[in-house]
Write a protein that holds these residues in place. Structure first.
Motif, PDB file in Angstrom:
ATOM      1  N   ARG A   1     -66.109 -20.146  84.436  1.00 24.98           N
ATOM      2  CA  ARG A   1     -65.657 -18.954  85.165  1.00 24.98           C
ATOM      3  C   ARG A   1     -65.425 -19.275  86.635  1.00 24.98           C
ATOM      4  O   ARG A   1     -64.467 -18.777  87.245  1.00 24.98           O
ATOM      5  N   SER A   2     -66.302 -20.104  87.217  1.00 25.17           N
ATOM      6  CA  SER A   2     -66.139 -20.481  88.620  1.00 25.17           C
ATOM      7  C   SER A   2     -64.849 -21.265  88.822  1.00 25.17           C
ATOM      8  O   SER A   2     -64.119 -21.039  89.794  1.00 25.17           O
TER       9      SER A   2
ATOM     10  N   ASN B   1     -69.152 -25.377  97.133  1.00 27.72           N
ATOM     11  CA  ASN B   1     -69.378 -26.495  96.207  1.00 27.72           C
ATOM     12  C   ASN B   1     -70.634 -27.276  96.563  1.00 27.72           C
ATOM     13  O   ASN B   1     -71.372 -27.725  95.689  1.00 27.72           O
ATOM     14  N   GLN B   2     -70.871 -27.483  97.860  1.00 22.46           N
ATOM     15  CA  GLN B   2     -72.056 -28.211  98.292  1.00 22.46           C
ATOM     16  C   GLN B   2     -73.336 -27.506  97.858  1.00 22.46           C
ATOM     17  O   GLN B   2     -74.344 -28.142  97.557  1.00 22.46           O
ATOM     18  N   ALA B   3     -73.279 -26.173  97.809  1.00 23.93           N
ATOM     19  CA  ALA B   3     -74.455 -25.399  97.408  1.00 23.93           C
ATOM     20  C   ALA B   3     -74.774 -25.567  95.936  1.00 23.93           C
ATOM     21  O   ALA B   3     -75.863 -25.207  95.488  1.00 23.93           O
ATOM     22  N   THR B   4     -73.836 -26.101  95.149  1.00 23.11           N
ATOM     23  CA  THR B   4     -74.054 -26.281  93.711  1.00 23.11           C
ATOM     24  C   THR B   4     -74.329 -27.732  93.330  1.00 23.11           C
ATOM     25  O   THR B   4     -74.555 -28.022  92.163  1.00 23.11           O
ATOM     26  N   GLU B   5     -74.287 -28.641  94.295  1.00 26.17           N
ATOM     27  CA  GLU B   5     -74.518 -30.053  93.987  1.00 26.17           C
ATOM     28  C   GLU B   5     -75.940 -30.276  93.475  1.00 26.17           C
ATOM     29  O   GLU B   5     -76.889 -29.640  93.940  1.00 26.17           O
TER      30      GLU B   5
ATOM     31  N   PRO C   1     -68.706 -14.576  93.554  1.00 28.19           N
ATOM     32  CA  PRO C   1     -67.698 -15.367  94.268  1.00 28.19           C
ATOM     33  C   PRO C   1     -66.376 -14.610  94.413  1.00 28.19           C
ATOM     34  O   PRO C   1     -65.922 -13.961  93.470  1.00 28.19           O
ATOM     35  N   PHE C   2     -65.801 -14.685  95.608  1.00 29.36           N
ATOM     36  CA  PHE C   2     -64.495 -14.104  95.936  1.00 29.36           C
ATOM     37  C   PHE C   2     -64.477 -12.582  95.851  1.00 29.36           C
ATOM     38  O   PHE C   2     -63.419 -11.975  95.789  1.00 29.36           O
ATOM     39  N   ARG C   3     -65.645 -11.971  95.861  1.00 27.85           N
ATOM     40  CA  ARG C   3     -65.722 -10.508  95.814  1.00 27.85           C
ATOM     41  C   ARG C   3     -65.657  -9.959  97.238  1.00 27.85           C
ATOM     42  O   ARG C   3     -66.518 -10.234  98.060  1.00 27.85           O
ATOM     43  N   ARG C   4     -64.631  -9.196  97.520  1.00 25.78           N
ATOM     44  CA  ARG C   4     -64.461  -8.597  98.846  1.00 25.78           C
ATOM     45  C   ARG C   4     -64.441  -7.077  98.715  1.00 25.78           C
ATOM     46  O   ARG C   4     -63.780  -6.526  97.836  1.00 25.78           O
ATOM     47  N   LEU C   5     -65.166  -6.398  99.627  1.00 25.45           N
ATOM     48  CA  LEU C   5     -65.198  -4.944  99.625  1.00 25.45           C
ATOM     49  C   LEU C   5     -64.190  -4.354 100.606  1.00 25.45           C
ATOM     50  O   LEU C   5     -63.960  -3.150 100.605  1.00 25.45           O
ATOM     51  N   HIS C   6     -63.597  -5.221 101.435  1.00 17.27           N
ATOM     52  CA  HIS C   6     -62.670  -4.750 102.461  1.00 17.27           C
ATOM     53  C   HIS C   6     -61.424  -5.624 102.456  1.00 17.27           C
ATOM     54  O   HIS C   6     -61.446  -6.767 101.994  1.00 17.27           O
TER      55      HIS C   6
ATOM     56  N   GLY D   1     -62.159 -12.851 105.967  1.00 16.03           N
ATOM     57  CA  GLY D   1     -63.144 -13.571 105.159  1.00 16.03           C
ATOM     58  C   GLY D   1     -62.558 -13.993 103.830  1.00 16.03           C
ATOM     59  O   GLY D   1     -61.449 -13.588 103.463  1.00 16.03           O
ATOM     60  N   THR D   2     -63.331 -14.796 103.096  1.00 13.60           N
ATOM     61  CA  THR D   2     -62.871 -15.321 101.805  1.00 13.60           C
ATOM     62  C   THR D   2     -63.605 -14.708 100.619  1.00 13.60           C
ATOM     63  O   THR D   2     -63.204 -14.895  99.474  1.00 13.60           O
ATOM     64  N   GLY D   3     -64.705 -13.996 100.882  1.00  9.94           N
ATOM     65  CA  GLY D   3     -65.497 -13.473  99.779  1.00  9.94           C
ATOM     66  C   GLY D   3     -66.430 -14.498  99.175  1.00  9.94           C
ATOM     67  O   GLY D   3     -66.924 -14.315  98.057  1.00  9.94           O
ATOM     68  N   LEU D   4     -66.690 -15.583  99.910  1.00 12.72           N
ATOM     69  CA  LEU D   4     -67.587 -16.627  99.406  1.00 12.72           C
ATOM     70  C   LEU D   4     -68.889 -16.746 100.191  1.00 12.72           C
ATOM     71  O   LEU D   4     -69.776 -17.494  99.790  1.00 12.72           O
ATOM     72  N   GLY D   5     -68.999 -16.031 101.304  1.00 14.94           N
ATOM     73  CA  GLY D   5     -70.181 -16.193 102.161  1.00 14.94           C
ATOM     74  C   GLY D   5     -71.481 -15.860 101.461  1.00 14.94           C
ATOM     75  O   GLY D   5     -72.411 -16.672 101.420  1.00 14.94           O
ATOM     76  N   LEU D   6     -71.575 -14.655 100.888  1.00 12.15           N
ATOM     77  CA  LEU D   6     -72.812 -14.250 100.222  1.00 12.15           C
ATOM     78  C   LEU D   6     -72.974 -14.946  98.874  1.00 12.15           C
ATOM     79  O   LEU D   6     -74.100 -15.183  98.430  1.00 12.15           O
ATOM     80  N   ALA D   7     -71.874 -15.284  98.223  1.00 12.70           N
ATOM     81  CA  ALA D   7     -71.969 -16.061  96.978  1.00 12.70           C
ATOM     82  C   ALA D   7     -72.587 -17.425  97.255  1.00 12.70           C
ATOM     83  O   ALA D   7     -73.394 -17.930  96.470  1.00 12.70           O
ATOM     84  N   THR D   8     -72.223 -18.019  98.392  1.00 11.94           N
ATOM     85  CA  THR D   8     -72.816 -19.293  98.789  1.00 11.94           C
ATOM     86  C   THR D   8     -74.304 -19.121  99.078  1.00 11.94           C
ATOM     87  O   THR D   8     -75.123 -19.968  98.699  1.00 11.94           O
ATOM     88  N   CYS D   9     -74.671 -18.006  99.724  1.00 13.06           N
ATOM     89  CA  CYS D   9     -76.090 -17.731  99.989  1.00 13.06           C
ATOM     90  C   CYS D   9     -76.876 -17.668  98.682  1.00 13.06           C
ATOM     91  O   CYS D   9     -77.986 -18.221  98.581  1.00 13.06           O
TER      92      CYS D   9
END
Length: 360
Positions: free
Chosen positions: A138-139, A202-206, A308-313, A320-328
């Motif tokens: 899915r990612s 990607n680095q967060a998933t290594e 991932p890639f979920r944006r509310l605005h 933004g890209t919608g990846l900030g909180l997904a990375t967190c």
């Protein structure tokens, strides 16, 4: 239920067999909580109400048989290990069960705690591997979509402005050419930012990254240095109480808190953004809270913002890209921790981060 405790459903209409399975499970080394039902309708009903890690499903039950319900259960609960329980001489049934979605099968004849534990453990591992594979799939699909959509826009802009520059130079309109060139630089910066964000995700998933004892006070010092221009431009007030040490990867932890604070600064319409970080500890678990006075997040969006890639605005409202909180969230998963938020629009948001204690 404890974090690593298995939830096991025993589905068998025979009281003696259910008691036998419970005794065998209790003699095994599995840490599990056992539920009992007597027919397939009860299986379907209880699975709607709660999640199970494993179902021990008897082949012969009144009404619909276990084999009849197997396809439905496998479709509705693809990551639950469903193990068919058969009687002596039912190897053909077991083979059919495997083809229809069962993770494995057990024969009632000669069943021991060691055999049951091995089958359940192996089935759990296979289902967890399947879950990870599906999640990665899915990612990858989402990555392909964002690359096709978000990267195509700046590239299209750069090509258009490049053509306009050529026309402007032919007319010796150097002022327009410089303006178009600046627009190319803006589009290129947008594309570069997207690529960098994807790289951070990607680095967060290594898998192979070094862990050590990390003082979060030192991590936040580095974060504030990185964000100093933004903090100054917004006249923000950031207060940090004494933070603990955690077992982790410093670059990832720096990215984690940088993303959270950046979000708090970006999604704030107050004259002076205020952010407060504090820590508590309970039962060797460190809980960090990040409180801001931003625009808040509605209850229905407090879970999906970590996708991932979920944006509310729209980009026009907030970039933004919608990846900030997904990375967190990925970073917290790598640290065997948890992140969630609570908020009441428009009164700000509190993010909660739970870390295991320092393991020096």
């Amino acid at each position: 239920m404890p974090l690593n405790q298995l939830s096991i459903l025993v589905a068998d209409d025979d009281d003696g067999d259910r008691k036998l399975f419970k005794r065998i499970l209790q003699r095994s080394d599995l840490d599990c909580r056992i539920h009992e039902v007597t027919n397939l309708d009860e299986v379907i009903e209880i699975c709607h109400a709660q999640k199970f890690d494993c179902i021990l499903l008897d082949y012969k039950m009144p009404g619909k048989s276990g084999l009849e319900g197997l396809t439905y259960l496998h479709k509705e609960h693809p990551y639950c290990a469903i193990i068919m329980i058969t009687g002596q001489g039912d190897e053909m049934v077991a083979s059919t069960a495997i083809k229809n979605g069962a993770s494995d099968y057990l024969s009632k004849n000669g069943l021991t705690a060691k055999i049951m534990q091995t089958v359940i453990t192996n089935s759990q591992e296979k289902k967890e591997l399947l879950r990870k594979i599906d999640k990665q799939k899915r990612s990858l699909e989402m990555f392909a979509q964002v690359l096709a959509h978000d990267l195509s826009a700046p590239l299209r802009h750069m090509r258009s402005y490049s053509q306009l520059i050529t026309l402007a130079l032919e007319k010796q309109d150097y002022k327009s050419a410089l303006s178009y060139n600046e627009n190319i630089n803006i589009a290129a910066a947008h594309a570069q930012h997207l690529i960098q964000t994807l790289e951070q995700y990607n680095q967060a998933t290594e898998e192979n990254i070094p862990f050590s004892s990390c003082d979060l006070n030192n991590v936040l010092k580095e974060v504030l240095i990185n964000l100093d221009p933004t903090v100054r431009s917004k006249n923000a007030e950031i207060t940090i109480s004494d933070l603990p040490k955690v077992w982790g990867n410093k670059p990832l932890l720096t990215q984690l808190f940088q993303n959270l604070i950046s979000n708090s600064l970006k999604y704030c319409t107050a004259d002076r953004p205020t952010i407060f970080l504090s820590a508590t500890k309970e039962n060797d678990i460190n809980c960090i809270t990040v409180i801001d006075n931003g625009i808040g997040i509605s209850p229905e969006n407090q879970t999906i913002i970590f996708e991932p890639f979920r944006r509310l605005h729209t980009h026009g409202e907030y970039p933004g890209t919608g990846l900030g909180l997904a990375t967190c969230q990925k970073i917290m998963e790598r640290h065997q921790g948890k992140i969630w938020c609570e908020s009441t629009e428009p009164k700000g948001t509190t993010f909660f981060l739970k870390f295991p204690g320092d393991e020096e």
